[in-house]
Write a protein that holds these residues in place. Sequence first.
Motif, PDB file in Angstrom:
ATOM      1  N   ASP A 167       0.831  -1.213   0.000  1.00  0.00           N
ATOM      2  CA  ASP A 167       0.000   0.000   0.000  1.00  0.00           C
ATOM      3  C   ASP A 167       0.863   1.260   0.000  1.00  0.00           C
ATOM      4  OD1 ASP A 167      -2.354  -1.480  -0.050  1.00  0.00           O
ATOM      5  OD2 ASP A 167      -2.487  -1.552   2.140  1.00  0.00           O
ATOM      6  N   GLU A 168       1.888   1.270   0.819  1.00  0.00           N
ATOM      7  CA  GLU A 168       2.790   2.418   0.883  1.00  0.00           C
ATOM      8  C   GLU A 168       3.502   2.615  -0.459  1.00  0.00           C
ATOM      9  OE1 GLU A 168       5.108   2.912   4.594  1.00  0.00           O
ATOM     10  OE2 GLU A 168       6.828   2.933   3.248  1.00  0.00           O
ATOM     11  N   ALA A 169       3.956   1.515  -1.069  1.00  0.00           N
ATOM     12  CA  ALA A 169       4.646   1.603  -2.355  1.00  0.00           C
ATOM     13  C   ALA A 169       3.698   2.071  -3.456  1.00  0.00           C
ATOM     14  CB  ALA A 169       5.263   0.259  -2.710  1.00  0.00           C
ATOM     15  N   ALA A 170       2.448   1.600  -3.422  1.00  0.00           N
ATOM     16  CA  ALA A 170       1.469   2.019  -4.429  1.00  0.00           C
ATOM     17  C   ALA A 170       1.280   3.532  -4.388  1.00  0.00           C
ATOM     18  CB  ALA A 170       0.143   1.307  -4.209  1.00  0.00           C
ATOM     19  N   THR A 171       1.129   4.064  -3.200  1.00  0.00           N
ATOM     20  CA  THR A 171       0.973   5.511  -3.050  1.00  0.00           C
ATOM     21  C   THR A 171       2.189   6.241  -3.601  1.00  0.00           C
ATOM     22  OG1 THR A 171      -0.433   5.213  -1.113  1.00  0.00           O
ATOM     23  CG2 THR A 171       0.652   7.364  -1.357  1.00  0.00           C
ATOM     24  N   ALA A 172       3.378   5.714  -3.307  1.00  0.00           N
ATOM     25  CA  ALA A 172       4.615   6.358  -3.739  1.00  0.00           C
ATOM     26  C   ALA A 172       4.784   6.320  -5.261  1.00  0.00           C
ATOM     27  CB  ALA A 172       5.811   5.707  -3.060  1.00  0.00           C
ATOM     28  N   VAL A 173       4.490   5.173  -5.903  1.00  0.00           N
ATOM     29  CA  VAL A 173       4.691   5.111  -7.357  1.00  0.00           C
ATOM     30  C   VAL A 173       3.660   5.959  -8.102  1.00  0.00           C
ATOM     31  CG1 VAL A 173       5.874   2.882  -7.290  1.00  0.00           C
ATOM     32  CG2 VAL A 173       3.416   2.938  -7.745  1.00  0.00           C
ATOM     33  N   LEU A 174       2.449   6.029  -7.563  1.00  0.00           N
ATOM     34  CA  LEU A 174       1.455   6.908  -8.181  1.00  0.00           C
ATOM     35  C   LEU A 174       1.887   8.361  -8.087  1.00  0.00           C
ATOM     36  CD1 LEU A 174      -1.787   5.106  -6.968  1.00  0.00           C
ATOM     37  CD2 LEU A 174      -0.884   5.162  -9.314  1.00  0.00           C
ATOM     38  N   ALA A 175       2.489   8.731  -6.956  1.00  0.00           N
ATOM     39  CA  ALA A 175       2.983  10.097  -6.790  1.00  0.00           C
ATOM     40  C   ALA A 175       4.137  10.403  -7.750  1.00  0.00           C
ATOM     41  CB  ALA A 175       3.437  10.317  -5.345  1.00  0.00           C
ATOM     42  N   LEU A 176       4.870   9.370  -8.149  1.00  0.00           N
ATOM     43  CA  LEU A 176       5.971   9.564  -9.104  1.00  0.00           C
ATOM     44  C   LEU A 176       5.480   9.695 -10.546  1.00  0.00           C
ATOM     45  CD1 LEU A 176       8.669   7.029  -7.864  1.00  0.00           C
ATOM     46  CD2 LEU A 176       8.778   9.526  -7.778  1.00  0.00           C
ATOM     47  N   GLY A 177       4.207   9.386 -10.793  1.00  0.00           N
ATOM     48  CA  GLY A 177       3.677   9.494 -12.146  1.00  0.00           C
ATOM     49  C   GLY A 177       3.253   8.178 -12.768  1.00  0.00           C
ATOM     50  N   ALA A 178       3.284   7.082 -11.995  1.00  0.00           N
ATOM     51  CA  ALA A 178       2.802   5.805 -12.508  1.00  0.00           C
ATOM     52  C   ALA A 178       1.284   5.839 -12.629  1.00  0.00           C
ATOM     53  CB  ALA A 178       3.225   4.663 -11.582  1.00  0.00           C
ATOM     54  N   THR A 179       0.754   4.941 -13.435  1.00  0.00           N
ATOM     55  CA  THR A 179      -0.683   4.781 -13.612  1.00  0.00           C
ATOM     56  C   THR A 179      -1.046   3.359 -13.225  1.00  0.00           C
ATOM     57  OG1 THR A 179      -0.610   6.296 -15.490  1.00  0.00           O
ATOM     58  CG2 THR A 179      -2.566   4.903 -15.294  1.00  0.00           C
ATOM     59  N   GLU A 180      -2.104   3.208 -12.434  1.00  0.00           N
ATOM     60  CA  GLU A 180      -2.557   1.868 -12.077  1.00  0.00           C
ATOM     61  C   GLU A 180      -3.254   1.241 -13.276  1.00  0.00           C
ATOM     62  OE1 GLU A 180      -4.940   1.758  -8.584  1.00  0.00           O
ATOM     63  OE2 GLU A 180      -4.639  -0.390  -8.332  1.00  0.00           O
ATOM     64  N   LEU A 181      -2.893  -0.004 -13.605  1.00  0.00           N
ATOM     65  CA  LEU A 181      -3.506  -0.708 -14.721  1.00  0.00           C
ATOM     66  C   LEU A 181      -4.623  -1.602 -14.206  1.00  0.00           C
ATOM     67  CD1 LEU A 181      -0.313  -1.669 -16.755  1.00  0.00           C
ATOM     68  CD2 LEU A 181      -1.846   0.280 -17.092  1.00  0.00           C
ATOM     69  N   SER A 182      -5.688  -1.700 -14.956  1.00  0.00           N
ATOM     70  CA  SER A 182      -6.818  -2.512 -14.528  1.00  0.00           C
ATOM     71  C   SER A 182      -6.580  -3.975 -14.878  1.00  0.00           C
ATOM     72  CB  SER A 182      -8.107  -2.010 -15.186  1.00  0.00           C
ATOM     73  OG  SER A 182      -8.015  -2.141 -16.582  1.00  0.00           O
ATOM     74  N   GLY A 183      -7.298  -4.852 -14.184  1.00  0.00           N
ATOM     75  CA  GLY A 183      -7.250  -6.265 -14.498  1.00  0.00           C
ATOM     76  C   GLY A 183      -6.366  -7.097 -13.598  1.00  0.00           C
ATOM     77  N   ALA A 184      -5.536  -6.481 -12.787  1.00  0.00           N
ATOM     78  CA  ALA A 184      -4.661  -7.220 -11.870  1.00  0.00           C
ATOM     79  C   ALA A 184      -4.287  -6.319 -10.708  1.00  0.00           C
ATOM     80  CB  ALA A 184      -3.411  -7.705 -12.585  1.00  0.00           C
ATOM     81  N   ASP A 185      -4.009  -6.930  -9.574  1.00  0.00           N
ATOM     82  CA  ASP A 185      -3.609  -6.163  -8.392  1.00  0.00           C
ATOM     83  C   ASP A 185      -2.144  -5.766  -8.474  1.00  0.00           C
ATOM     84  OD1 ASP A 185      -5.574  -8.222  -6.157  1.00  0.00           O
ATOM     85  OD2 ASP A 185      -6.118  -6.394  -7.233  1.00  0.00           O
ATOM     86  N   HIS A 186      -1.863  -4.554  -8.098  1.00  0.00           N
ATOM     87  CA  HIS A 186      -0.502  -4.036  -7.961  1.00  0.00           C
ATOM     88  C   HIS A 186       0.277  -4.033  -9.279  1.00  0.00           C
ATOM     89  CE1 HIS A 186      -1.455  -4.045  -3.769  1.00  0.00           C
ATOM     90  NE2 HIS A 186      -1.690  -5.327  -3.810  1.00  0.00           N
ATOM     91  N   VAL A 187      -0.432  -3.773 -10.378  1.00  0.00           N
ATOM     92  CA  VAL A 187       0.203  -3.649 -11.687  1.00  0.00           C
ATOM     93  C   VAL A 187       0.035  -2.211 -12.139  1.00  0.00           C
ATOM     94  CG1 VAL A 187       0.268  -4.461 -14.076  1.00  0.00           C
ATOM     95  CG2 VAL A 187      -0.322  -6.051 -12.228  1.00  0.00           C
ATOM     96  N   TYR A 188       1.144  -1.611 -12.569  1.00  0.00           N
ATOM     97  CA  TYR A 188       1.179  -0.197 -12.916  1.00  0.00           C
ATOM     98  C   TYR A 188       1.897  -0.018 -14.240  1.00  0.00           C
ATOM     99  CZ  TYR A 188       0.046   0.011  -8.025  1.00  0.00           C
ATOM    100  OH  TYR A 188      -0.572  -0.204  -6.814  1.00  0.00           O
ATOM    101  N   ALA A 189       1.764   1.163 -14.806  1.00  0.00           N
ATOM    102  CA  ALA A 189       2.546   1.542 -15.981  1.00  0.00           C
ATOM    103  C   ALA A 189       3.430   2.714 -15.590  1.00  0.00           C
ATOM    104  CB  ALA A 189       1.634   1.932 -17.134  1.00  0.00           C
TER     105      ALA A 189
END
Length: 131
Positions: free
Chosen positions: A81-103
């Motif tokens: 959860d902490e990492a998800a918040t951090a990568v989104l703040a860096l400009g990542a985008t959450e991808l749909s269809g799977a947990d904890h997968v980003y672009a």
Amino acid sequence: MIGRLHHTIVDCPDPGVLAEFYAALLGLPVTYRSADFFVVSKDDTTSGLGFQLAPGHRPPRWPDPAAPQQIHFDVMVDDLDEAATAVLALGATELSGADHVYADPAGHPFCLINRPSWAAPVNPPPGAGAG
């Protein structure tokens, strides 16, 4: 630091065959085998190359964008959860269809995974290991 590279994952139609190819090419053993996922690394507690079954796989035809490269990164983290918040703040985008997968900002996929028990903490507490 948010995370540490765990495996580089290669999508393929037959992960066992591709793992054996890279094991021979690199002089490294296959350290993990399952029905749809294999790992080639120095040993079973070292990150390496992962080969993942991809049904309907279309091989890349570099540099043809109609059949792009099919590799992603697994990044081990101490807290998803902490990492998800951090990568989104860096400009990542959450991808749909799977947990904890980003672009990443250029669209390349990566996964956040819980740090395996055999791996040292990504961000050890202050003073840990000092002595």
